[in-house]
Every structure is written in structure tokens, then in C-alpha cells.
Design an enzyme around this catalytic site. Structure first.
Site, mmCIF file in Angstrom:
data_model
loop_
_atom_site.group_PDB
_atom_site.id
_atom_site.type_symbol
_atom_site.label_atom_id
_atom_site.label_comp_id
_atom_site.label_asym_id
_atom_site.label_seq_id
_atom_site.Cartn_x
_atom_site.Cartn_y
_atom_site.Cartn_z
ATOM 1 N N LYS A 76 -0.372 37.832 42.576
ATOM 2 C CA LYS A 76 0.861 38.263 43.252
ATOM 3 C C LYS A 76 1.040 39.782 43.288
ATOM 4 O O LYS A 76 1.720 40.301 44.157
ATOM 5 C CB LYS A 76 2.082 37.625 42.579
ATOM 6 C CG LYS A 76 2.278 36.153 42.919
ATOM 7 C CD LYS A 76 3.574 35.647 42.310
ATOM 8 C CE LYS A 76 3.859 34.232 42.750
ATOM 9 N NZ LYS A 76 5.187 33.771 42.294
ATOM 10 N N ASP A 112 10.274 33.902 46.861
ATOM 11 C CA ASP A 112 10.858 33.353 45.622
ATOM 12 C C ASP A 112 12.325 33.762 45.503
ATOM 13 O O ASP A 112 13.137 33.029 44.939
ATOM 14 C CB ASP A 112 10.105 33.869 44.381
ATOM 15 C CG ASP A 112 8.783 33.146 44.168
ATOM 16 O OD1 ASP A 112 8.665 31.989 44.611
ATOM 17 O OD2 ASP A 112 7.872 33.747 43.568
HETATM 18 P P1 NAP Z 1 5.411 35.256 33.190
HETATM 19 O O1 NAP Z 1 5.237 36.407 34.115
HETATM 20 O O2 NAP Z 1 4.313 34.849 32.293
HETATM 21 O O3 NAP Z 1 6.731 35.573 32.295
HETATM 22 C C1 NAP Z 1 7.166 34.719 31.272
HETATM 23 C C2 NAP Z 1 8.226 35.428 30.445
HETATM 24 O O4 NAP Z 1 8.682 34.503 29.459
HETATM 25 C C3 NAP Z 1 7.728 36.681 29.709
HETATM 26 O O5 NAP Z 1 8.732 37.655 29.770
HETATM 27 C C4 NAP Z 1 7.546 36.187 28.268
HETATM 28 O O6 NAP Z 1 7.855 37.172 27.311
HETATM 29 C C5 NAP Z 1 8.638 35.125 28.182
HETATM 30 N N1 NAP Z 1 8.311 34.134 27.140
HETATM 31 C C6 NAP Z 1 7.184 33.392 27.045
HETATM 32 N N2 NAP Z 1 7.253 32.590 25.957
HETATM 33 C C7 NAP Z 1 8.445 32.868 25.356
HETATM 34 C C8 NAP Z 1 9.088 32.383 24.191
HETATM 35 N N3 NAP Z 1 8.511 31.447 23.424
HETATM 36 N N4 NAP Z 1 10.309 32.880 23.859
HETATM 37 C C9 NAP Z 1 10.892 33.839 24.620
HETATM 38 N N5 NAP Z 1 10.311 34.349 25.747
HETATM 39 C C10 NAP Z 1 9.123 33.860 26.105
HETATM 40 O O7 NAP Z 1 5.795 33.927 34.013
HETATM 41 P P2 NAP Z 1 6.635 33.849 35.367
HETATM 42 O O8 NAP Z 1 5.733 33.889 36.530
HETATM 43 O O9 NAP Z 1 7.750 34.816 35.283
HETATM 44 O O10 NAP Z 1 7.175 32.335 35.295
HETATM 45 C C11 NAP Z 1 8.083 31.970 34.308
HETATM 46 C C12 NAP Z 1 8.581 30.538 34.500
HETATM 47 O O11 NAP Z 1 9.234 30.381 35.736
HETATM 48 C C13 NAP Z 1 7.484 29.476 34.454
HETATM 49 O O12 NAP Z 1 7.981 28.383 33.724
HETATM 50 C C14 NAP Z 1 7.306 29.094 35.910
HETATM 51 O O13 NAP Z 1 6.878 27.753 36.055
HETATM 52 C C15 NAP Z 1 8.730 29.246 36.424
HETATM 53 N N6 NAP Z 1 8.773 29.529 37.874
HETATM 54 C C16 NAP Z 1 9.374 28.602 38.680
HETATM 55 C C17 NAP Z 1 9.451 28.828 40.041
HETATM 56 C C18 NAP Z 1 10.119 27.819 40.934
HETATM 57 O O14 NAP Z 1 9.897 27.846 42.153
HETATM 58 N N7 NAP Z 1 10.946 26.938 40.413
HETATM 59 C C19 NAP Z 1 8.903 30.007 40.601
HETATM 60 C C20 NAP Z 1 8.301 30.944 39.740
HETATM 61 C C21 NAP Z 1 8.239 30.679 38.369
HETATM 62 P P3 NAP Z 1 6.755 38.058 26.550
HETATM 63 O O15 NAP Z 1 6.467 39.185 27.500
HETATM 64 O O16 NAP Z 1 7.489 38.478 25.327
HETATM 65 O O17 NAP Z 1 5.575 37.162 26.287
#
Ligand code: NAP
Length: 294
Positions: A76, A112
Site C-alpha cells: 500500500k 478505506d
Molecule cells: P498494522 O499496520 O499492522 O497496525 C496494527 C496496529 O495495531 C499497530 O499500531 C500495532 O502497534 C497495534 N497492535 C498490534 N498488536 C497490539 C496489541 N496486542 N496491543 C495493542 N496494540 C497492538 O495493521 P493495519 O493494516 O492497520 O490493520 C489493523 C486491523 O484493521 C487488522 O485487524 C485489519 O484486519 C483491520 N482492517 C480492517 C479493514 C476493513 O475493511 N474492515 C480494513 C483495513 C484493516 P505496534 O506498532 O505497537 O505493534
């Protein structure tokens, strides 16, 4: 609702999805159902693409006249340098999830943001004085912050474990008149009583953390009765966070509608036609029911 099926012809045109991995993506299910219902001779195909092959794949897409594609993890951000035009919205979010061809150029944007906003617009429409708390500071959180700003929210906290990583969010506050503030995770309980909207953008609650909630159960009671709890996760549905919020009588929103609406917005860009969102929703729900995920 009956989901239409269709066959491939000699004139079939291509749309697609690139990422690594793509095999669990639900986008082909909903996009192909919509294309069939629209009577368009298009096929939406998932392409597993390694980072090192991104430029080669884009050149190949151009050569075979592929009309447009979605992008998922991990491309992305990397796609930016390969595009001729990137929308101001995608620049602000720092991620492109939809690409199309226009006048011999590759153009990209981020749907998104629209996907996130849609259920809020349908159900409540946030007010300017709302306090929003975003849990997690990854890619999805940036789309959520941009969406909240478009909806007029003026006070947005972004909570994470590494507060230094969240500083880049504060610059997003320069857009619009509100403030975006980085919040260390341990300060979340202090903000909960003021929060009108809480959005989980962490993977906590999805496989393999199904029994976990980003908000500790004993923190949920700090929320006001009118707080809306929105979890971007769509499998499982509901997550433990949403179950805890529902048990307390709070309004909840899951991530399925965001997934559908970001896909519908992309399909509208590619086809320039009204998209049958209900068909996309039915196709997805039928697929998830059959695979026992709904
Ligand atoms: P990402 O870039 O990997 O970001 C994940 C974030 O969550 C990071 O800031 C990480 O913090 C934090 N995190 C991970 N484990 C954690 C924990 N145990 N406690 C507290 N914080 C934690 O992922 P993303 O692309 O943003 O996606 C995140 C979520 O959104 C996923 O579940 C994805 O499936 C969902 N999503 C859904 C849609 C939809 O259309 N519904 C679209 C996009 C994403 P650190 O930096 O501290 O590791």
C-alpha cells in the site's frame, strides 16, 4: 438474495487485487458478484505479488490493459513511487488501496476512508464536538483518522504502545481545524469517559487473539452509555470487544460494512457506474455463512 454467476468470454476484461498473501481475501467474492449483477464482462482476479516484483507486475498490467486493481499488505505504501498520480486523500493517509488507468497514466487513491465512514454516516453521523479514541496506530488507523476528520470530528486521540511511532499522526491534525493527539496506551482509561466514538484498529480480537479485547473488560464500564464502539475486525463477528460493549448496551459497528464499502467505492471508480452494494453484501454474507465464519 440470489448471487448471479457468469462465464468468461474472449472479450472479458480484467480487474484485480495484488498483495502478499492474497489467498484469504474476500474481495474476489464480492467484486465478481457485483460485476455479474451489473452485466459487465469483467473478471476480478487475486494476484499474489512479492515486493521485488511490484514494478514488473505493474508493467505487465499495462501491457495486458488491466483496467484497475486493489492493493493490500504489504504494497500500500510501496506503490506510491510507481504511480503517475496519487489523490491528496491517499497522500494524507500515506497508503493507496485502489489504482486505475486514466489517459495512459496509473492513478491511485484510498477508498478505506470512505469504507470506514459509510456505516457512521448511515447510522449516526458524528458531530464536530465528538471525542474520538482510535486504538492502534498502523495503516488502518491513518484511514480512520482521515475519515473522522472528513466527518468533522475535531478531537482525535490515537493510542498505541509506542507513542513515538504515533507522532506522525499529530501532523494529520494540520488538515481541518481539529487536533490529533498521540496517547500512550496506559492513559486510555483517562480518555474513555469523554469518548463518543472508540475505534479498534489493532488486530487484538482476531485470530489468534480471539479471546482478547484491546480494552480490558474492567475498562468498558468507563464508557458513556451513548458511546459508539467500532471494531475494524470482521472475523470473528462480533469480536470480544463488541460483545463486551453490547453487554453494556452500547451501539457497536463491526468491520464488515467497511470492507464492503471500500470495495464498492473502488468498483465505482473502475466502472463509473452505480454499484449494487446489496449484492456485494449478500455474496459476502453467504460466503461467510457457508465457511462458518458468520
Ligand atoms: P498494522 O499496520 O499492522 O497496525 C496494527 C496496529 O495495531 C499497530 O499500531 C500495532 O502497534 C497495534 N497492535 C498490534 N498488536 C497490539 C496489541 N496486542 N496491543 C495493542 N496494540 C497492538 O495493521 P493495519 O493494516 O492497520 O490493520 C489493523 C486491523 O484493521 C487488522 O485487524 C485489519 O484486519 C483491520 N482492517 C480492517 C479493514 C476493513 O475493511 N474492515 C480494513 C483495513 C484493516 P505496534 O506498532 O505497537 O505493534
Amino acid at each position: 438474495m440470489l448471487v448471479p454467476s457468469r462465464s468468461i468470454t474472449g472479450a472479458t476484461q480484467l480487474l484485480g487485487l495484488i498483495g502478499d498473501p492474497v489467498r484469504h481475501s474476500l474481495s474476489p467474492i464480492m467484486q465478481n458478484a457485483a460485476l455479474a449483477a451489473m452485466g459487465l464482462d469483467y473478471l476480478y482476479v487475486p494476484f499474489p505479488v512479492k515486493s521485488a516484483e511490484l514494478a514488473t507486475v505493474l508493467a505487465g498490467f499495462q501491457a495486458i490493459d488491466l483496467k484497475g486493481f486493489n492493493i493490500t499488505i504489504p504494497h500500500k505504501q510501496a506503490i506510491f513511487s510507481l504511480l503517475d498520480q496519487v489523490s491528496p486523500l491517499a497522500q494524507r493517509v500515506g497508503a493507496v488501496n485502489t489504482v486505475w488507468r486514466s489517459e495512459e497514466q496509473w492513478c491511485g487513491t484510498n477508498t478505506d476512508v470512505q469504507g470506514f465512514m459509510s456505516p457512521l454516516q448511515q447510522q449516526v453521523w458524528p458531530r464536530m464536538d465528538w471525542v474520538t479514541l482510535v486504538l492502534g496506530g498502523g495503516g488502518a488507523a491513518r484511514a480512520v483518522v482521515a475519515g473522522c476528520q472528513q466527518l468533522g470530528c475535531q478531537t482525535i486521540y490515537v493510542a498505541g504502545r509506542k507513542v513515538e511511532k504515533l507522532r506522525s499522526f499529530e501532523a494529520m491534525g494540520d488538515f481541518g481545524h481539529g487536533k490529533v493527539m498521540a496517547l500512550p496506551w496506559e492513559k486510555v482509561p483517562e480518555v474513555l469517559p469523554q469518548a463518543d466514538l472508540v475505534v479498534n484498529t489493532t488486530p487484538v480480537g482476531m485470530e489468534p487473539m480471539l479471546e482478547e479485547s484491546p480494552l480490558a473488560p474492567e475498562w468498558i464500564c468507563f464508557l458513556k452509555p451513548e458511546t459508539i464502539v467500532y471494531d475494524l475486525i470482521y472475523i470473528p463477528n462480533p469480536t470480544l470487544l463488541l460483545k463486551l460493549a453490547q453487554d453494556q448496551g452500547l451501539t457497536t459497528i463491526d468491520g464488515l460494512e467497511m470492507l464492503i464499502q471500500q470495495g464498492a467505492a473502488a468498483l465505482e471508480i473502475w466502472t463509473q457506474q452505480t454499484v449494487p452494494v446489496e449484492i456485494m453484501r449478500s455474496a459476502l454474507q453467504e460466503h461467510l455463512r457457508k465457511s462458518h465464519q458468520l
